[in-house]
Design an enzyme around this catalytic site. Sequence first.
Site, PDB file in Angstrom:
ATOM      1  N   GLU A  17       0.818  -1.215   0.000  1.00 40.81           N
ATOM      2  CA  GLU A  17       0.000   0.000   0.000  1.00 40.81           C
ATOM      3  C   GLU A  17       0.853   1.267   0.000  1.00 40.81           C
ATOM      4  O   GLU A  17       0.376   2.345   0.365  1.00 40.81           O
ATOM      5  CB  GLU A  17      -0.935  -0.023   1.206  1.00 40.81           C
ATOM      6  N   SER A 193      -6.696  -1.715   2.010  1.00 41.40           N
ATOM      7  CA  SER A 193      -6.984  -1.157   0.685  1.00 41.40           C
ATOM      8  C   SER A 193      -7.477  -2.218  -0.288  1.00 41.40           C
ATOM      9  O   SER A 193      -7.316  -2.082  -1.504  1.00 41.40           O
ATOM     10  CB  SER A 193      -5.745  -0.442   0.103  1.00 41.40           C
ATOM     11  N   SER A 331     -11.276  10.485   0.188  1.00 42.93           N
ATOM     12  CA  SER A 331     -11.524   9.247   0.939  1.00 42.93           C
ATOM     13  C   SER A 331     -12.790   9.377   1.779  1.00 42.93           C
ATOM     14  O   SER A 331     -13.203  10.480   2.153  1.00 42.93           O
ATOM     15  CB  SER A 331     -10.332   8.924   1.849  1.00 42.93           C
TER      16      SER A 331
END
EC number: 6.3.2.4
Length: 363
Positions: A17, A193, A331
């Site tokens: 990530e 993720s 986000s």
Amino acid sequence: MTRKPTVAVLFGGRSSEHGVSCVTAGGVLGAIDRDRYDVVAVGITREGRWTRASTDPSDWRIVDGIMPSVTDEGPTILPPRQVGDPEWRSDDGASVVPIGAIDAVFPLLHGPYGEDGTIQGALELVDVRYVGSGVLASAVGMDKQFMKAAFVDAGLPVAPGIVLQPGQSVASRMPELEALGLPVFVKPARAGSSMGISKVTSWDQLRAAVADAVKHDPKVLIEAGIVGREIETAVLATAGDVRTSPQGEIVTGGDHAFYDFEAKYLDESHVQLLCPTLLDDLVAGQVADYARRAFLAVGAEGLARVDCFVAADGTVTVNEINTMPGFTTTSMYPRMWAAAGIAYPELVEALIQEALARPLGLR
């Protein structure tokens, strides 16, 4: 004249990530009030070297579908040598020079070697304050096996699942796996993720899905599929007050069978992020209660995002907690707080202030 506090934004790292962490850093670097704080950007390369990085948010954007990455170009950054010596240092290979004390670190690392308690432990060893959860909460929140155990202990409903320990074969657990029914989701036990996650709708797909998950983690969770709406809640804990945001809902389309990595970061056109959601008030209250209890169950601090499934009959199942959720300007975590009237820069400010006020040592 009183000096401004210095905040280090720490990002990148060795996990898969890495790129997500860099994008998150760009958002936070753009939101920190430079009139109130001096800012140092510390990037960790994929090989684990800590390096002085750019504080320009535009250097950490996704460009043409390519994630940014920390390069091995700047001087090496060295944290304090010991408790009582607050100096961080820069080593360019020819000389080591002090760069001053860091008052708080914003560790925007996702996945192993950062979000899992490792970086938190390193900072604790030399009495450096930081944003977010401590060692144990970060480790439990990263490992889905122990996360689910903490949730169950707190009386929270979770999806049934089987953990394949490193080196354990699928065949050795097949009777238990078949009892879960189809579909199942195969997940690396310690990744985020949606990296390495596969939806399996036929048992002949299982071994390939496990092989894909093992690329990210030798320990694999195989979980019964839950049919329901994907609902997220942001949690913010400051000054002893644990607050939950309005819920957000993820609706995927196109070729995405679930909210995978591509949908999250590279194909926004086929994803709807709805906030606030149109949940029944009673169900919304239960989701908020579960999110708060999940936060407390792992001993989280500062911030977290808790993800749940809500079935058609209103049944709520807790999926996971992220102790350092995605924090880009788009986000879900900051978007949910924006729906509550807390803008992105205010959120960053609240978290930095919480870190600066945190006592050192055991707490």
